[in-house]
Design a protein around this motif. Structure first.
Motif, PDB file in Angstrom:
ATOM      1  N   PRO A  21       0.821  -1.209   0.000  1.00  0.00           N
ATOM      2  CA  PRO A  21       0.000   0.000   0.000  1.00  0.00           C
ATOM      3  C   PRO A  21       0.854   1.257   0.000  1.00  0.00           C
ATOM      4  CG  PRO A  21      -0.134  -1.155   2.116  1.00  0.00           C
ATOM      5  CD  PRO A  21       0.668  -2.007   1.189  1.00  0.00           C
ATOM      6  N   PRO A  22       0.367   2.304  -0.669  1.00  0.00           N
ATOM      7  CA  PRO A  22       1.123   3.557  -0.694  1.00  0.00           C
ATOM      8  C   PRO A  22       1.177   4.212   0.675  1.00  0.00           C
ATOM      9  CG  PRO A  22      -0.928   3.736  -1.956  1.00  0.00           C
ATOM     10  CD  PRO A  22      -0.838   2.342  -1.439  1.00  0.00           C
ATOM     11  N   ALA A  23       2.017   5.196   0.800  1.00  0.00           N
ATOM     12  CA  ALA A  23       2.159   5.916   2.059  1.00  0.00           C
ATOM     13  C   ALA A  23       0.843   6.596   2.427  1.00  0.00           C
ATOM     14  CB  ALA A  23       3.267   6.952   1.936  1.00  0.00           C
ATOM     15  N   PRO A  24       0.611   6.788   3.721  1.00  0.00           N
ATOM     16  CA  PRO A  24      -0.626   7.447   4.141  1.00  0.00           C
ATOM     17  C   PRO A  24      -0.762   8.846   3.533  1.00  0.00           C
ATOM     18  CG  PRO A  24       0.520   6.518   6.031  1.00  0.00           C
ATOM     19  CD  PRO A  24       1.430   6.372   4.848  1.00  0.00           C
ATOM     20  N   CYS A  25      -1.984   9.189   3.205  1.00  0.00           N
ATOM     21  CA  CYS A  25      -2.277  10.493   2.602  1.00  0.00           C
ATOM     22  C   CYS A  25      -2.707  11.448   3.714  1.00  0.00           C
ATOM     23  CB  CYS A  25      -3.396  10.330   1.582  1.00  0.00           C
ATOM     24  SG  CYS A  25      -3.855  11.832   0.725  1.00  0.00           S
ATOM     25  N   SER A  62     -17.215   5.337  -8.229  1.00  0.00           N
ATOM     26  CA  SER A  62     -16.897   3.963  -7.851  1.00  0.00           C
ATOM     27  C   SER A  62     -15.950   3.933  -6.649  1.00  0.00           C
ATOM     28  CB  SER A  62     -16.271   3.230  -9.033  1.00  0.00           C
ATOM     29  OG  SER A  62     -15.801   1.968  -8.645  1.00  0.00           O
ATOM     30  N   CYS A  63     -14.937   4.785  -6.667  1.00  0.00           N
ATOM     31  CA  CYS A  63     -13.994   4.848  -5.540  1.00  0.00           C
ATOM     32  C   CYS A  63     -14.706   5.244  -4.257  1.00  0.00           C
ATOM     33  CB  CYS A  63     -12.865   5.839  -5.825  1.00  0.00           C
ATOM     34  SG  CYS A  63     -11.659   5.277  -7.022  1.00  0.00           S
ATOM     35  N   TYR A  64     -15.524   6.301  -4.322  1.00  0.00           N
ATOM     36  CA  TYR A  64     -16.230   6.770  -3.123  1.00  0.00           C
ATOM     37  C   TYR A  64     -17.140   5.691  -2.555  1.00  0.00           C
ATOM     38  CZ  TYR A  64     -14.860  11.415  -4.897  1.00  0.00           C
ATOM     39  OH  TYR A  64     -14.176  12.496  -5.370  1.00  0.00           O
ATOM     40  N   SER A  65     -17.867   5.015  -3.439  1.00  0.00           N
ATOM     41  CA  SER A  65     -18.793   3.966  -2.998  1.00  0.00           C
ATOM     42  C   SER A  65     -18.046   2.800  -2.355  1.00  0.00           C
ATOM     43  CB  SER A  65     -19.612   3.474  -4.192  1.00  0.00           C
ATOM     44  OG  SER A  65     -20.433   2.412  -3.820  1.00  0.00           O
ATOM     45  N   ILE A  67     -15.025   2.798  -1.004  1.00  0.00           N
ATOM     46  CA  ILE A  67     -14.430   3.239   0.258  1.00  0.00           C
ATOM     47  C   ILE A  67     -15.491   3.293   1.354  1.00  0.00           C
ATOM     48  CG2 ILE A  67     -13.394   5.234   1.433  1.00  0.00           C
ATOM     49  CD1 ILE A  67     -11.897   5.761  -1.265  1.00  0.00           C
ATOM     50  N   HIS A  68     -16.669   3.809   1.016  1.00  0.00           N
ATOM     51  CA  HIS A  68     -17.750   3.922   1.997  1.00  0.00           C
ATOM     52  C   HIS A  68     -18.162   2.556   2.545  1.00  0.00           C
ATOM     53  CE1 HIS A  68     -21.341   5.473   3.949  1.00  0.00           C
ATOM     54  NE2 HIS A  68     -22.035   4.519   3.339  1.00  0.00           N
ATOM     55  N   HIS A  69     -18.177   1.551   1.674  1.00  0.00           N
ATOM     56  CA  HIS A  69     -18.632   0.217   2.082  1.00  0.00           C
ATOM     57  C   HIS A  69     -17.504  -0.706   2.561  1.00  0.00           C
ATOM     58  CE1 HIS A  69     -22.110   1.612  -0.289  1.00  0.00           C
ATOM     59  NE2 HIS A  69     -22.764   0.974   0.650  1.00  0.00           N
ATOM     60  N   TYR A  70     -16.275  -0.242   2.495  1.00  0.00           N
ATOM     61  CA  TYR A  70     -15.142  -1.075   2.892  1.00  0.00           C
ATOM     62  C   TYR A  70     -15.172  -1.278   4.409  1.00  0.00           C
ATOM     63  CZ  TYR A  70     -10.397  -2.941   2.887  1.00  0.00           C
ATOM     64  OH  TYR A  70      -9.304  -3.758   3.028  1.00  0.00           O
ATOM     65  N   LYS A  71     -15.026  -2.508   4.852  1.00  0.00           N
ATOM     66  CA  LYS A  71     -15.156  -2.830   6.278  1.00  0.00           C
ATOM     67  C   LYS A  71     -13.834  -2.819   7.035  1.00  0.00           C
ATOM     68  CE  LYS A  71     -19.546  -3.694   5.932  1.00  0.00           C
ATOM     69  NZ  LYS A  71     -20.448  -2.613   6.185  1.00  0.00           N
ATOM     70  N   GLY A  72     -12.722  -2.921   6.338  1.00  0.00           N
ATOM     71  CA  GLY A  72     -11.420  -3.019   7.009  1.00  0.00           C
ATOM     72  C   GLY A  72     -10.764  -1.668   7.212  1.00  0.00           C
ATOM     73  N   ASP A  73      -9.468  -1.726   7.468  1.00  0.00           N
ATOM     74  CA  ASP A  73      -8.642  -0.536   7.652  1.00  0.00           C
ATOM     75  C   ASP A  73      -8.595   0.240   6.340  1.00  0.00           C
ATOM     76  OD1 ASP A  73      -6.724   1.336   8.453  1.00  0.00           O
ATOM     77  OD2 ASP A  73      -5.050  -0.057   8.215  1.00  0.00           O
ATOM     78  N   MET A  76      -5.787  -0.080   3.839  1.00  0.00           N
ATOM     79  CA  MET A  76      -5.677  -1.336   3.103  1.00  0.00           C
ATOM     80  C   MET A  76      -6.729  -1.465   1.999  1.00  0.00           C
ATOM     81  SD  MET A  76      -3.035  -2.585   4.397  1.00  0.00           S
ATOM     82  CE  MET A  76      -3.020  -4.135   3.545  1.00  0.00           C
ATOM     83  N   CYS A  77      -7.496  -0.420   1.773  1.00  0.00           N
ATOM     84  CA  CYS A  77      -8.563  -0.435   0.767  1.00  0.00           C
ATOM     85  C   CYS A  77      -7.992  -0.053  -0.604  1.00  0.00           C
ATOM     86  CB  CYS A  77      -9.660   0.546   1.180  1.00  0.00           C
ATOM     87  SG  CYS A  77     -10.993   0.679  -0.029  1.00  0.00           S
ATOM     88  N   PRO A  78      -8.058  -0.936  -1.584  1.00  0.00           N
ATOM     89  CA  PRO A  78      -7.534  -0.621  -2.916  1.00  0.00           C
ATOM     90  C   PRO A  78      -8.194   0.608  -3.553  1.00  0.00           C
ATOM     91  CG  PRO A  78      -7.854  -2.979  -2.707  1.00  0.00           C
ATOM     92  CD  PRO A  78      -8.469  -2.342  -1.494  1.00  0.00           C
ATOM     93  N   ALA A  79      -9.481   0.815  -3.305  1.00  0.00           N
ATOM     94  CA  ALA A  79     -10.150   1.992  -3.868  1.00  0.00           C
ATOM     95  C   ALA A  79      -9.564   3.276  -3.274  1.00  0.00           C
ATOM     96  CB  ALA A  79     -11.653   1.928  -3.608  1.00  0.00           C
ATOM     97  N   TRP A  80      -9.154   3.237  -2.016  1.00  0.00           N
ATOM     98  CA  TRP A  80      -8.509   4.392  -1.383  1.00  0.00           C
ATOM     99  C   TRP A  80      -7.150   4.641  -2.020  1.00  0.00           C
ATOM    100  CZ3 TRP A  80      -8.530   8.854   0.440  1.00  0.00           C
ATOM    101  CH2 TRP A  80      -7.604   9.365   1.344  1.00  0.00           C
ATOM    102  N   TRP A  81      -6.396   3.569  -2.318  1.00  0.00           N
ATOM    103  CA  TRP A  81      -5.096   3.719  -2.988  1.00  0.00           C
ATOM    104  C   TRP A  81      -5.303   4.387  -4.344  1.00  0.00           C
ATOM    105  CZ3 TRP A  81      -3.379  -2.071  -2.583  1.00  0.00           C
ATOM    106  CH2 TRP A  81      -3.270  -2.435  -1.235  1.00  0.00           C
TER     107      TRP A  81
END
Length: 106
Positions: A21-25, A62-65, A67-73, A76-81
């Motif tokens: 995963p990329p560095a924190p934003c 698609s990314c926003y949706s 990320i909104h529904h992602y349950k983990g950290d 670690m969300c690919p849509a956030w990356w």
């Protein structure tokens, strides 16, 4: 050492991440969303040699949706990356012409 002994010492499953995963934003997904609402990105974006975004509004939605529904950290969300990478690319591209104009002036 026999093969049976080696088989016992090697773990059966070794989890190796496919990507790092990329560095924190420093921004949150909501801050990036507000940025793109205020300054919409181009409709088409050549992102990577193997990826071209043909409708950035659909891509962002698609990314926003996701990320909104992602349950983990979130980190670690690919849509956030993807959203962070897209944001950095668009910001960099929007700043390039300004920098070039400044360097050309005496």
């Amino acid at each position: 050492m026999s093969i049976n002994t080696l088989k016992k010492t090697i773990p059966k499953t070794t989890k190796i991440p496919d990507t790092i995963p990329p560095a924190p934003c420093p921004m949150t997904p909501d801050e990036i969303k507000r940025y793109f609402e205020a300054t919409p990105p181009p409709a088409e974006v050549d992102w990577k040699p193997w990826a071209k975004i043909t409708d950035s509004k659909v891509f962002l939605k698609s990314c926003y949706s996701t990320i909104h529904h992602y349950k983990g950290d979130l980190e670690m969300c690919p849509a956030w990356w993807h959203l962070k990478d897209f944001y950095m690319l668009v910001r960099r591209a929007s700043q390039q012409p300004k920098e070039e104009d400044q360097t050309q002036q005496p």
